[in-house]
Write a protein that holds these residues in place. Structure first.
Motif, PDB file in Angstrom:
ATOM      1  N   TYR A  54       0.860  -1.185   0.000  1.00  0.00           N
ATOM      2  CA  TYR A  54       0.000   0.000   0.000  1.00  0.00           C
ATOM      3  C   TYR A  54       0.892   1.229   0.000  1.00  0.00           C
ATOM      4  O   TYR A  54       1.725   1.401   0.887  1.00  0.00           O
ATOM      5  N   ALA A  55       0.729   2.069  -1.013  1.00  0.00           N
ATOM      6  CA  ALA A  55       1.493   3.316  -1.116  1.00  0.00           C
ATOM      7  C   ALA A  55       0.527   4.468  -0.868  1.00  0.00           C
ATOM      8  O   ALA A  55      -0.518   4.564  -1.524  1.00  0.00           O
ATOM      9  N   PHE A  56       0.865   5.316   0.087  1.00  0.00           N
ATOM     10  CA  PHE A  56      -0.004   6.427   0.464  1.00  0.00           C
ATOM     11  C   PHE A  56       0.432   7.660  -0.314  1.00  0.00           C
ATOM     12  O   PHE A  56       1.434   8.285   0.009  1.00  0.00           O
ATOM     13  N   ALA A  57      -0.332   7.988  -1.363  1.00  0.00           N
ATOM     14  CA  ALA A  57       0.033   9.057  -2.292  1.00  0.00           C
ATOM     15  C   ALA A  57      -1.159   9.937  -2.602  1.00  0.00           C
ATOM     16  O   ALA A  57      -1.635   9.993  -3.741  1.00  0.00           O
ATOM     17  N   PRO A  58      -1.673  10.659  -1.604  1.00  0.00           N
ATOM     18  CA  PRO A  58      -2.845  11.503  -1.860  1.00  0.00           C
ATOM     19  C   PRO A  58      -2.507  12.647  -2.813  1.00  0.00           C
ATOM     20  O   PRO A  58      -1.405  13.175  -2.805  1.00  0.00           O
ATOM     21  N   GLY A  59      -3.468  12.986  -3.640  1.00  0.00           N
ATOM     22  CA  GLY A  59      -3.300  14.114  -4.544  1.00  0.00           C
ATOM     23  C   GLY A  59      -2.583  13.785  -5.836  1.00  0.00           C
ATOM     24  O   GLY A  59      -2.399  14.660  -6.672  1.00  0.00           O
ATOM     25  N   LEU A  60      -2.179  12.541  -6.020  1.00  0.00           N
ATOM     26  CA  LEU A  60      -1.512  12.169  -7.273  1.00  0.00           C
ATOM     27  C   LEU A  60      -2.528  11.684  -8.289  1.00  0.00           C
ATOM     28  O   LEU A  60      -3.498  11.014  -7.945  1.00  0.00           O
ATOM     29  N   ASP A  61      -2.271  12.014  -9.523  1.00  0.00           N
ATOM     30  CA  ASP A  61      -3.049  11.465 -10.621  1.00  0.00           C
ATOM     31  C   ASP A  61      -2.513  10.055 -10.871  1.00  0.00           C
ATOM     32  O   ASP A  61      -1.317   9.889 -11.143  1.00  0.00           O
ATOM     33  N   THR A  75       9.033  -1.535  -8.460  1.00  0.00           N
ATOM     34  CA  THR A  75       9.404  -0.130  -8.374  1.00  0.00           C
ATOM     35  C   THR A  75       8.198   0.759  -8.630  1.00  0.00           C
ATOM     36  O   THR A  75       7.445   0.533  -9.580  1.00  0.00           O
ATOM     37  N   LEU A  76       8.017   1.741  -7.749  1.00  0.00           N
ATOM     38  CA  LEU A  76       7.015   2.796  -7.928  1.00  0.00           C
ATOM     39  C   LEU A  76       7.770   4.067  -8.259  1.00  0.00           C
ATOM     40  O   LEU A  76       8.718   4.421  -7.569  1.00  0.00           O
ATOM     41  N   SER A  77       7.343   4.759  -9.296  1.00  0.00           N
ATOM     42  CA  SER A  77       7.998   6.025  -9.617  1.00  0.00           C
ATOM     43  C   SER A  77       6.989   6.975 -10.227  1.00  0.00           C
ATOM     44  O   SER A  77       5.934   6.566 -10.701  1.00  0.00           O
ATOM     45  N   GLY A  78       7.338   8.235 -10.205  1.00  0.00           N
ATOM     46  CA  GLY A  78       6.461   9.255 -10.759  1.00  0.00           C
ATOM     47  C   GLY A  78       6.922  10.629 -10.341  1.00  0.00           C
ATOM     48  O   GLY A  78       8.063  10.827  -9.920  1.00  0.00           O
ATOM     49  N   GLU A  79       6.010  11.575 -10.440  1.00  0.00           N
ATOM     50  CA  GLU A  79       6.328  12.944 -10.063  1.00  0.00           C
ATOM     51  C   GLU A  79       5.072  13.630  -9.549  1.00  0.00           C
ATOM     52  O   GLU A  79       3.996  13.482 -10.114  1.00  0.00           O
ATOM     53  N   ARG A  80       5.249  14.359  -8.464  1.00  0.00           N
ATOM     54  CA  ARG A  80       4.166  15.186  -7.927  1.00  0.00           C
ATOM     55  C   ARG A  80       4.520  16.631  -8.257  1.00  0.00           C
ATOM     56  O   ARG A  80       5.554  17.137  -7.860  1.00  0.00           O
ATOM     57  N   LYS A  81       3.632  17.266  -9.012  1.00  0.00           N
ATOM     58  CA  LYS A  81       3.852  18.662  -9.413  1.00  0.00           C
ATOM     59  C   LYS A  81       3.448  19.590  -8.275  1.00  0.00           C
ATOM     60  O   LYS A  81       2.499  19.331  -7.541  1.00  0.00           O
ATOM     61  N   SER A  82       4.166  20.668  -8.151  1.00  0.00           N
ATOM     62  CA  SER A  82       3.864  21.663  -7.126  1.00  0.00           C
ATOM     63  C   SER A  82       2.822  22.645  -7.639  1.00  0.00           C
ATOM     64  O   SER A  82       2.945  23.159  -8.749  1.00  0.00           O
ATOM     65  N   PRO A  83       1.799  22.917  -6.837  1.00  0.00           N
ATOM     66  CA  PRO A  83       0.821  23.925  -7.248  1.00  0.00           C
ATOM     67  C   PRO A  83       1.326  25.347  -6.994  1.00  0.00           C
ATOM     68  O   PRO A  83       0.696  26.315  -7.399  1.00  0.00           O
ATOM     69  N   LEU A  84       2.468  25.478  -6.322  1.00  0.00           N
ATOM     70  CA  LEU A  84       3.026  26.790  -6.012  1.00  0.00           C
ATOM     71  C   LEU A  84       3.765  27.344  -7.217  1.00  0.00           C
ATOM     72  O   LEU A  84       4.473  26.626  -7.908  1.00  0.00           O
ATOM     73  N   LYS A  85       3.617  28.622  -7.437  1.00  0.00           N
ATOM     74  CA  LYS A  85       4.297  29.273  -8.554  1.00  0.00           C
ATOM     75  C   LYS A  85       5.669  29.716  -8.090  1.00  0.00           C
ATOM     76  O   LYS A  85       5.795  30.598  -7.255  1.00  0.00           O
ATOM     77  N   SER A  86       6.697  29.111  -8.644  1.00  0.00           N
ATOM     78  CA  SER A  86       8.045  29.451  -8.199  1.00  0.00           C
ATOM     79  C   SER A  86       8.607  30.659  -8.938  1.00  0.00           C
ATOM     80  O   SER A  86       9.570  31.267  -8.487  1.00  0.00           O
ATOM     81  N   ASP A  87       8.011  31.031 -10.068  1.00  0.00           N
ATOM     82  CA  ASP A  87       8.550  32.142 -10.843  1.00  0.00           C
ATOM     83  C   ASP A  87       7.813  33.462 -10.598  1.00  0.00           C
ATOM     84  O   ASP A  87       8.120  34.474 -11.211  1.00  0.00           O
ATOM     85  N   SER A 119      -1.362  -6.851  -9.734  1.00  0.00           N
ATOM     86  CA  SER A 119      -2.480  -5.953 -10.026  1.00  0.00           C
ATOM     87  C   SER A 119      -2.345  -4.713  -9.146  1.00  0.00           C
ATOM     88  O   SER A 119      -1.810  -4.782  -8.039  1.00  0.00           O
ATOM     89  N   ALA A 120      -2.810  -3.574  -9.673  1.00  0.00           N
ATOM     90  CA  ALA A 120      -2.718  -2.310  -8.939  1.00  0.00           C
ATOM     91  C   ALA A 120      -4.024  -1.541  -9.078  1.00  0.00           C
ATOM     92  O   ALA A 120      -4.674  -1.578 -10.129  1.00  0.00           O
ATOM     93  N   LYS A 121      -4.385  -0.851  -7.994  1.00  0.00           N
ATOM     94  CA  LYS A 121      -5.621  -0.067  -7.972  1.00  0.00           C
ATOM     95  C   LYS A 121      -5.364   1.183  -7.140  1.00  0.00           C
ATOM     96  O   LYS A 121      -4.694   1.117  -6.109  1.00  0.00           O
ATOM     97  N   TYR A 122      -5.870   2.323  -7.583  1.00  0.00           N
ATOM     98  CA  TYR A 122      -5.711   3.592  -6.860  1.00  0.00           C
ATOM     99  C   TYR A 122      -7.090   4.080  -6.441  1.00  0.00           C
ATOM    100  O   TYR A 122      -7.984   4.229  -7.272  1.00  0.00           O
ATOM    101  N   SER A 123      -7.257   4.310  -5.141  1.00  0.00           N
ATOM    102  CA  SER A 123      -8.535   4.787  -4.626  1.00  0.00           C
ATOM    103  C   SER A 123      -8.295   5.613  -3.370  1.00  0.00           C
ATOM    104  O   SER A 123      -7.563   5.181  -2.468  1.00  0.00           O
ATOM    105  N   ASP A 124      -8.901   6.789  -3.306  1.00  0.00           N
ATOM    106  CA  ASP A 124      -8.825   7.665  -2.132  1.00  0.00           C
ATOM    107  C   ASP A 124      -7.388   7.950  -1.698  1.00  0.00           C
ATOM    108  O   ASP A 124      -7.076   7.986  -0.512  1.00  0.00           O
ATOM    109  N   GLY A 125      -6.486   8.132  -2.663  1.00  0.00           N
ATOM    110  CA  GLY A 125      -5.111   8.484  -2.350  1.00  0.00           C
ATOM    111  C   GLY A 125      -4.217   7.320  -1.973  1.00  0.00           C
ATOM    112  O   GLY A 125      -3.072   7.521  -1.591  1.00  0.00           O
ATOM    113  N   ILE A 126      -4.731   6.095  -2.077  1.00  0.00           N
ATOM    114  CA  ILE A 126      -3.948   4.912  -1.720  1.00  0.00           C
ATOM    115  C   ILE A 126      -3.800   4.020  -2.948  1.00  0.00           C
ATOM    116  O   ILE A 126      -4.785   3.619  -3.564  1.00  0.00           O
TER     117      ILE A 126
END
Length: 145
Positions: A54-61, A75-87, A119-126
């Motif tokens: 179980y990987a706890f990854a709320p807010g990820l697509d 292996t689990l990999s990916g990227e979480r984008k920041s909603p903050l504007k750095s520029d 098999s993999a399933k994503y629900s409620d951030g898990i």
């Protein structure tokens, strides 16, 4: 010359030493387990039929998460984008405690699992991953005649 510690004093001293070590080494690991910088946090368990991760990854697509199995390593990999504007020149970030950026977690699988039965399933951030054990590794009752 020697100081005796009670259990509470000892834990406080260990925590103090850990913080001091982290300051000098830029380390974020914890003596009580994985550090807060490990993303996503994972739990691993099992049943007689499967290994459950179980990987706890709320807010990820979920379409941005890659799950692969190769040579006994999941292996689990990916990227979480920041909603903050750095520029932005008019906005400033004062505290940012949520993890953003690329991540990668690897889990060694035991020899009794079948890498073709994942098999993999994503629900409620898990993200729930199930890896079936080989049929030959599962317990079976032998009838006596």
């Amino acid at each position: 010359m020697y100081r005796s510690y009670t259990s509470g004093d000892l834990l406080s001293e260990l925590s103090r030493l850990q913080r001091q070590f982290q300051r000098y080494s830029n380390s974020s690991s914890s003596i009580r387990g994985f550090g807060r910088s490990e993303f996503p946090a994972i739990n691993i368990g099992g049943t007689p039929e499967s290994v459950e991760i179980y990987a706890f990854a709320p807010g990820l697509d979920p379409t941005t998460i890659d799950v692969t199995v190769e040579r006994g390593v999941l292996t689990l990999s990916g990227e979480r984008k920041s909603p903050l504007k750095s520029d932005s020149k008019t906005e400033a970030v004062h505290i940012n405690e949520r993890f953003f950026g690329k991540f990668r977690r690897a889990v060694s699988l035991s020899d009794d699992v079948d890498p073709s039965q994942v098999s993999a399933k994503y629900s409620d951030g898990i993200l729930s991953i199930s890896v079936k054990r080989r049929e030959s590794a599962q317990r079976r009752q032998i009838d006596i005649h």
